[in-house]
Design a protein around this motif. Structure first.
Motif, PDB file in Angstrom:
ATOM      1  N   LYS A  16     -10.719  -5.105 -29.846  1.00  0.00           N
ATOM      2  CA  LYS A  16      -9.687  -4.067 -29.942  1.00  0.00           C
ATOM      3  C   LYS A  16      -8.824  -4.059 -28.676  1.00  0.00           C
ATOM      4  N   ALA A  17      -9.477  -4.151 -27.521  1.00  0.00           N
ATOM      5  CA  ALA A  17      -8.737  -4.171 -26.261  1.00  0.00           C
ATOM      6  C   ALA A  17      -7.824  -5.387 -26.188  1.00  0.00           C
ATOM      7  N   GLN A  18      -8.315  -6.533 -26.649  1.00  0.00           N
ATOM      8  CA  GLN A  18      -7.476  -7.746 -26.671  1.00  0.00           C
ATOM      9  C   GLN A  18      -6.245  -7.544 -27.544  1.00  0.00           C
ATOM     10  N   ARG A  19      -6.436  -6.987 -28.738  1.00  0.00           N
ATOM     11  CA  ARG A  19      -5.293  -6.749 -29.626  1.00  0.00           C
ATOM     12  C   ARG A  19      -4.294  -5.791 -29.001  1.00  0.00           C
ATOM     13  N   ALA A  20      -4.786  -4.783 -28.296  1.00  0.00           N
ATOM     14  CA  ALA A  20      -3.901  -3.832 -27.618  1.00  0.00           C
ATOM     15  C   ALA A  20      -3.126  -4.515 -26.491  1.00  0.00           C
ATOM     16  N   LEU A  21      -3.789  -5.377 -25.743  1.00  0.00           N
ATOM     17  CA  LEU A  21      -3.108  -6.101 -24.662  1.00  0.00           C
ATOM     18  C   LEU A  21      -2.034  -7.038 -25.214  1.00  0.00           C
ATOM     19  N   VAL A  22      -2.335  -7.704 -26.320  1.00  0.00           N
ATOM     20  CA  VAL A  22      -1.337  -8.577 -26.942  1.00  0.00           C
ATOM     21  C   VAL A  22      -0.130  -7.741 -27.375  1.00  0.00           C
ATOM     22  N   ALA A  23      -0.384  -6.599 -27.993  1.00  0.00           N
ATOM     23  CA  ALA A  23       0.722  -5.731 -28.419  1.00  0.00           C
ATOM     24  C   ALA A  23       1.558  -5.294 -27.218  1.00  0.00           C
ATOM     25  N   MET A  24       0.905  -4.910 -26.144  1.00  0.00           N
ATOM     26  CA  MET A  24       1.632  -4.496 -24.923  1.00  0.00           C
ATOM     27  C   MET A  24       2.445  -5.657 -24.366  1.00  0.00           C
ATOM     28  N   ARG A  25       1.868  -6.834 -24.393  1.00  0.00           N
ATOM     29  CA  ARG A  25       2.568  -8.018 -23.882  1.00  0.00           C
ATOM     30  C   ARG A  25       3.880  -8.233 -24.621  1.00  0.00           C
ATOM     31  N   PHE A  26       3.896  -7.892 -25.900  1.00  0.00           N
ATOM     32  CA  PHE A  26       5.107  -8.049 -26.701  1.00  0.00           C
ATOM     33  C   PHE A  26       5.933  -6.771 -26.777  1.00  0.00           C
ATOM     34  N   GLY A  27       5.608  -5.798 -25.918  1.00  0.00           N
ATOM     35  CA  GLY A  27       6.393  -4.569 -25.857  1.00  0.00           C
ATOM     36  C   GLY A  27       6.167  -3.611 -27.004  1.00  0.00           C
ATOM     37  N   GLU A  28       5.042  -3.751 -27.686  1.00  0.00           N
ATOM     38  CA  GLU A  28       4.730  -2.909 -28.847  1.00  0.00           C
ATOM     39  C   GLU A  28       3.742  -1.805 -28.453  1.00  0.00           C
ATOM     40  N   ALA A  30       3.411   1.273 -29.436  1.00  0.00           N
ATOM     41  CA  ALA A  30       2.833   2.011 -30.568  1.00  0.00           C
ATOM     42  C   ALA A  30       1.674   1.234 -31.193  1.00  0.00           C
ATOM     43  N   ASP A  31       1.829  -0.074 -31.337  1.00  0.00           N
ATOM     44  CA  ASP A  31       0.746  -0.897 -31.887  1.00  0.00           C
ATOM     45  C   ASP A  31      -0.462  -0.903 -30.952  1.00  0.00           C
ATOM     46  N   ALA A  32      -0.195  -0.957 -29.652  1.00  0.00           N
ATOM     47  CA  ALA A  32      -1.287  -0.925 -28.678  1.00  0.00           C
ATOM     48  C   ALA A  32      -2.047   0.398 -28.782  1.00  0.00           C
ATOM     49  N   LEU A  33      -1.308   1.483 -28.909  1.00  0.00           N
ATOM     50  CA  LEU A  33      -1.956   2.791 -29.034  1.00  0.00           C
ATOM     51  C   LEU A  33      -2.786   2.881 -30.303  1.00  0.00           C
ATOM     52  N   ASP A  34      -2.279   2.296 -31.378  1.00  0.00           N
ATOM     53  CA  ASP A  34      -3.037   2.308 -32.632  1.00  0.00           C
ATOM     54  C   ASP A  34      -4.395   1.627 -32.462  1.00  0.00           C
ATOM     55  N   GLN A  35      -4.464   0.631 -31.594  1.00  0.00           N
ATOM     56  CA  GLN A  35      -5.727  -0.077 -31.371  1.00  0.00           C
ATOM     57  C   GLN A  35      -6.712   0.749 -30.547  1.00  0.00           C
ATOM     58  N   LEU A  36      -6.201   1.480 -29.540  1.00  0.00           N
ATOM     59  CA  LEU A  36      -7.096   2.135 -28.582  1.00  0.00           C
ATOM     60  C   LEU A  36      -7.215   3.639 -28.707  1.00  0.00           C
ATOM     61  N   GLN A 133      -1.223   3.572 -19.536  1.00  0.00           N
ATOM     62  CA  GLN A 133      -1.374   3.291 -18.106  1.00  0.00           C
ATOM     63  C   GLN A 133      -2.493   2.286 -17.880  1.00  0.00           C
ATOM     64  N   ALA A 134      -3.623   2.472 -18.537  1.00  0.00           N
ATOM     65  CA  ALA A 134      -4.751   1.541 -18.388  1.00  0.00           C
ATOM     66  C   ALA A 134      -4.369   0.145 -18.851  1.00  0.00           C
ATOM     67  N   LEU A 135      -3.638   0.055 -19.950  1.00  0.00           N
ATOM     68  CA  LEU A 135      -3.205  -1.253 -20.449  1.00  0.00           C
ATOM     69  C   LEU A 135      -2.215  -1.901 -19.493  1.00  0.00           C
ATOM     70  N   ARG A 136      -1.252  -1.143 -18.981  1.00  0.00           N
ATOM     71  CA  ARG A 136      -0.270  -1.701 -18.042  1.00  0.00           C
ATOM     72  C   ARG A 136      -0.950  -2.204 -16.777  1.00  0.00           C
ATOM     73  N   TRP A 137      -1.887  -1.428 -16.249  1.00  0.00           N
ATOM     74  CA  TRP A 137      -2.594  -1.872 -15.048  1.00  0.00           C
ATOM     75  C   TRP A 137      -3.397  -3.128 -15.326  1.00  0.00           C
ATOM     76  N   THR A 138      -4.033  -3.189 -16.483  1.00  0.00           N
ATOM     77  CA  THR A 138      -4.811  -4.376 -16.833  1.00  0.00           C
ATOM     78  C   THR A 138      -3.913  -5.603 -16.854  1.00  0.00           C
ATOM     79  N   ILE A 139      -2.742  -5.461 -17.453  1.00  0.00           N
ATOM     80  CA  ILE A 139      -1.802  -6.586 -17.518  1.00  0.00           C
ATOM     81  C   ILE A 139      -1.293  -6.951 -16.129  1.00  0.00           C
ATOM     82  N   ARG A 140      -0.873  -5.962 -15.353  1.00  0.00           N
ATOM     83  CA  ARG A 140      -0.323  -6.250 -14.014  1.00  0.00           C
ATOM     84  C   ARG A 140      -1.367  -6.854 -13.085  1.00  0.00           C
TER      85      ARG A 140
END
Length: 162
Positions: A16-28, A30-36, A133-140
């Motif tokens: 689930k976290a991976q899918r959320a990170l992929v969504a964030m990477r593509f600027g999605e 809302a999709d990331a939030l749906d995962q987490l 915020q957690a997803l953005r920090w993980t990516i950065r």
């Protein structure tokens, strides 16, 4: 059978976290939030996902800080881009910073308490902000580690691979 269930549950949370990170990477966002952040805010799964992300962020901060020998500065900015103290930050950012700092200092119990308070008392949009915020920090943090040829957990590097 309990250890298998725990291992399966961990694998499911990671996916689930991976899918959320992929969504964030593509600027999605809302999709990331749906995962987490499922519709029923405060579920134990949301807390576990957040702890997973903050735990990985903590490990990357330690890696970037050369195992604690080089300080890593956490800065908080307001909407205008001005640096503010943690106490002046919006509640979700304040919670994120305090959770990350607790994890960095090896106090997982305090990190769990911060998330419990946020998930039980925050408005849904504040929970969404905390998750993002957690997803953005993980990516950065992972991007910074990878650019410096520092180790990153494989499931994060896989999610962020081109």
């Amino acid at each position: 059978m309990q250890p298998d269930r725990s291992e399966d549950e961990h694998r499911r949370l990671v996916e689930k976290a991976q899918r959320a990170l992929v969504a964030m990477r593509f600027g999605e966002d809302a999709d990331a939030l749906d995962q987490l952040a499922p519709a029923s805010v405060g579920l134990p799964e949301t807390r576990e996902l957040m702890l997973l992300l903050f735990g990985e962020c903590s490990a990357m901060v330690a890696t970037l800080g050369d195992g604690g020998t080089a300080p890593v500065k956490v800065q908080v900015f307001d909407e205008a881009g001005e640096e503010v103290s943690i106490d002046q930050a919006d509640p979700p950012v304040r919670t994120a910073v305090r959770t990350l700092l607790a994890e960095v200092h090896g106090n997982s119990e305090a990190a769990q308490e911060q998330l419990e308070i946020a998930l039980s008392s925050a408005a849904p949009e504040e929970v969404d902000s905390l998750v993002l915020q957690a997803l953005r920090w993980t990516i950065r943090l992972s991007t910074e580690c990878l650019e410096r040829d520092l180790p990153v957990t494989s499931w994060i590097s896989e999610a962020l691979a081109d």
